[in-house]
Design a protein around this motif. Sequence first.
Motif, short mmCIF file in Angstrom:
data_model
loop_
_atom_site.label_atom_id
_atom_site.label_comp_id
_atom_site.label_asym_id
_atom_site.label_seq_id
_atom_site.Cartn_x
_atom_site.Cartn_y
_atom_site.Cartn_z
N PRO A 174 5.82 -22.13 -16.09
CA PRO A 174 6.41 -23.08 -17.05
C PRO A 174 6.29 -22.52 -18.47
O PRO A 174 5.32 -21.84 -18.79
N LEU A 175 7.26 -22.80 -19.29
CA LEU A 175 7.28 -22.28 -20.66
C LEU A 175 7.20 -23.43 -21.66
O LEU A 175 7.79 -24.49 -21.44
N ALA A 176 6.50 -23.19 -22.74
CA ALA A 176 6.42 -24.18 -23.81
C ALA A 176 7.51 -23.92 -24.83
O ALA A 176 7.83 -22.77 -25.13
N LEU A 177 8.08 -24.98 -25.34
CA LEU A 177 9.12 -24.87 -26.35
C LEU A 177 8.53 -24.39 -27.67
O LEU A 177 7.47 -24.85 -28.10
N ASN A 178 9.17 -23.45 -28.30
CA ASN A 178 8.74 -22.91 -29.58
C ASN A 178 9.25 -23.82 -30.69
O ASN A 178 10.41 -23.74 -31.08
N GLY A 179 8.37 -24.69 -31.18
CA GLY A 179 8.76 -25.62 -32.25
C GLY A 179 9.88 -26.54 -31.80
O GLY A 179 9.78 -27.19 -30.78
N LEU A 180 10.96 -26.57 -32.57
CA LEU A 180 12.11 -27.42 -32.26
C LEU A 180 13.33 -26.58 -31.89
O LEU A 180 14.46 -26.91 -32.26
N ALA A 181 13.13 -25.52 -31.14
CA ALA A 181 14.21 -24.60 -30.77
C ALA A 181 15.02 -25.14 -29.59
O ALA A 181 15.28 -24.43 -28.62
N PHE A 182 15.42 -26.40 -29.69
CA PHE A 182 16.18 -27.03 -28.61
C PHE A 182 17.54 -26.35 -28.41
O PHE A 182 17.97 -26.13 -27.27
N ARG A 183 18.23 -26.01 -29.48
CA ARG A 183 19.55 -25.38 -29.38
C ARG A 183 19.46 -24.09 -28.56
O ARG A 183 20.24 -23.87 -27.65
N GLU A 184 18.49 -23.25 -28.88
CA GLU A 184 18.34 -21.98 -28.17
C GLU A 184 17.99 -22.21 -26.71
O GLU A 184 18.46 -21.51 -25.82
N MET A 185 17.11 -23.21 -26.45
CA MET A 185 16.72 -23.51 -25.08
C MET A 185 17.91 -24.00 -24.27
O MET A 185 18.13 -23.56 -23.14
N PHE A 186 18.73 -24.89 -24.85
CA PHE A 186 19.88 -25.40 -24.11
C PHE A 186 20.96 -24.34 -23.95
O PHE A 186 21.68 -24.34 -22.94
N GLN A 187 21.08 -23.41 -24.89
CA GLN A 187 22.02 -22.30 -24.71
C GLN A 187 21.57 -21.42 -23.54
O GLN A 187 22.36 -21.00 -22.72
N TRP A 188 20.27 -21.14 -23.46
CA TRP A 188 19.72 -20.36 -22.35
C TRP A 188 19.95 -21.11 -21.03
O TRP A 188 20.36 -20.52 -20.04
N LEU A 189 19.67 -22.41 -21.03
CA LEU A 189 19.85 -23.22 -19.83
C LEU A 189 21.31 -23.23 -19.39
O LEU A 189 21.62 -23.06 -18.20
N SER A 190 22.23 -23.37 -20.32
CA SER A 190 23.66 -23.37 -20.00
C SER A 190 24.09 -22.04 -19.41
O SER A 190 24.80 -22.00 -18.39
#
Length: 92
Positions: free
Chosen positions: A50-66
Amino acid sequence: MSTDFDAAEIDDSNPGPRCPGVLLLDTSGSMDGERIKALKVLAQIGPRQPLALNGLAFREMFQWLSTSMRTVSRAEVDAEVPLQTPIGWAKA
């Protein structure tokens, strides 16, 4: 906040098979005790840590997920699919 899903427009111009997913984010900071034990179990049975989110990098996380979902949905059944390394949104 509520959403009227009955009134939502559906774009069916790309009717290929889809792979639905659910992502639950706990931002309360209350991950301790039994909750952290459950996360450790996930780490033991999951295909990756499992990975922890780096701050509020939601945009980058959702781009990776997409991108990952797109790659998996285009793969043949039972094929092993290499995913991009999470860069920019996950804490090391």
